[in-house]
Design an enzyme around this catalytic site. Sequence first.
Site, PDB file in Angstrom:
ATOM      1  N   GLU A 149     -18.282  -7.128 -45.657  1.00  0.00           N
ATOM      2  CA  GLU A 149     -17.493  -6.930 -46.881  1.00  0.00           C
ATOM      3  C   GLU A 149     -16.851  -5.556 -46.913  1.00  0.00           C
ATOM      4  OE1 GLU A 149     -19.894  -8.954 -50.328  1.00  0.00           O
ATOM      5  OE2 GLU A 149     -17.767  -8.983 -50.789  1.00  0.00           O
ATOM      6  N   ASP A 197     -24.933 -10.513 -43.465  1.00  0.00           N
ATOM      7  CA  ASP A 197     -25.193 -11.125 -44.772  1.00  0.00           C
ATOM      8  C   ASP A 197     -25.062 -12.627 -44.593  1.00  0.00           C
ATOM      9  OD1 ASP A 197     -25.230 -12.126 -47.296  1.00  0.00           O
ATOM     10  OD2 ASP A 197     -23.596 -10.888 -48.077  1.00  0.00           O
ATOM     11  N   ASN A 242     -26.133 -14.925 -46.760  1.00  0.00           N
ATOM     12  CA  ASN A 242     -25.987 -15.629 -48.038  1.00  0.00           C
ATOM     13  C   ASN A 242     -26.876 -16.869 -48.137  1.00  0.00           C
ATOM     14  OD1 ASN A 242     -24.389 -14.235 -49.971  1.00  0.00           O
ATOM     15  ND2 ASN A 242     -22.567 -14.574 -48.705  1.00  0.00           N
ATOM     16  N   ASP A 281     -29.959 -10.703 -46.103  1.00  0.00           N
ATOM     17  CA  ASP A 281     -29.455  -9.914 -44.967  1.00  0.00           C
ATOM     18  C   ASP A 281     -30.591  -9.784 -43.957  1.00  0.00           C
ATOM     19  OD1 ASP A 281     -26.822  -8.582 -46.311  1.00  0.00           O
ATOM     20  OD2 ASP A 281     -28.477  -8.637 -47.759  1.00  0.00           O
TER      21      ASP A 281
END
Length: 257
Positions: free
Chosen positions: A34, A147, A149, A218
């Site tokens: 991100e 990450d 998710n 993560d």
Amino acid sequence: MLIATWNVNSLGARMPRVEEWLEIWSPDVLCLQETKMSDAKFPALDFQRLGYDSVHHGEGRWNGVAILSRVGIDDPVAGFEDDDEPDVDARIIWATCGGVRVASVYVPNGRELGHDHYRYKLDWLARLRRNLEARYRPDEPLVVLGDWNVTPGDDDVWDPAAFEGSTHVSEPERKAIAALREWGLVDTLRQRYPDAGIYSYWDYRNGDFHKRRGMRIDYLLATPALAVASVADLVDRNARKGTKPSDHAPVLGEFDR
DNA sequence: ATGGTCGCGCAGCGA
């Protein structure tokens, strides 16, 4: 070899914290997610000044992944290593660092069960598995980290009941992560601490961090060839404190190699 | 109390 991952929730907003953190830890490799940045704006020179080579795959406003390394950065690939249509988002980048194949991943959020984005998330994880099957073997040193998710299990959520019917805990998502483990990847932190409530992400709202209401989304997934050398795993909760923190903390794995 | 915070970028979406 110290390898870390950190969803920084905008590298533009987080650069002071990232530079400070690199000086504290001096990891050999740091994967970012991100970055929310175009390749043109990626501060490669600032990282160079700190001793890190880097590769970045970004679009601008959303997503964006990077790998920083002070042990070399060879054979970079942005996106999946296949001949299919390019991914619609910048969510994965690969490079070889100090003899280890590294992938920095930002798995789609999914938004809601049944949403188009949820289907995209499951397809994305299946495509990653096909990429691994086609290009690598579990007896090669490789780590996919970032990450995800997805919480691999109920120990990875502060209150599983509160997330009933939500993304990040659903059976199809967990099966997709389990399928990666079945191919030949080890969740090094979970292997070291089999049932501890250790989290890497806390919502900015509600004082969730201070109430210890987090999720472990993560993590490092390493081939057995690399995981056999694992000597330490930790989440740097200190980086979630202070001024303008990301909502994710860095996750580190150390390997005796 | 059915929200609550960020980041981006200037409204409202995404996380």
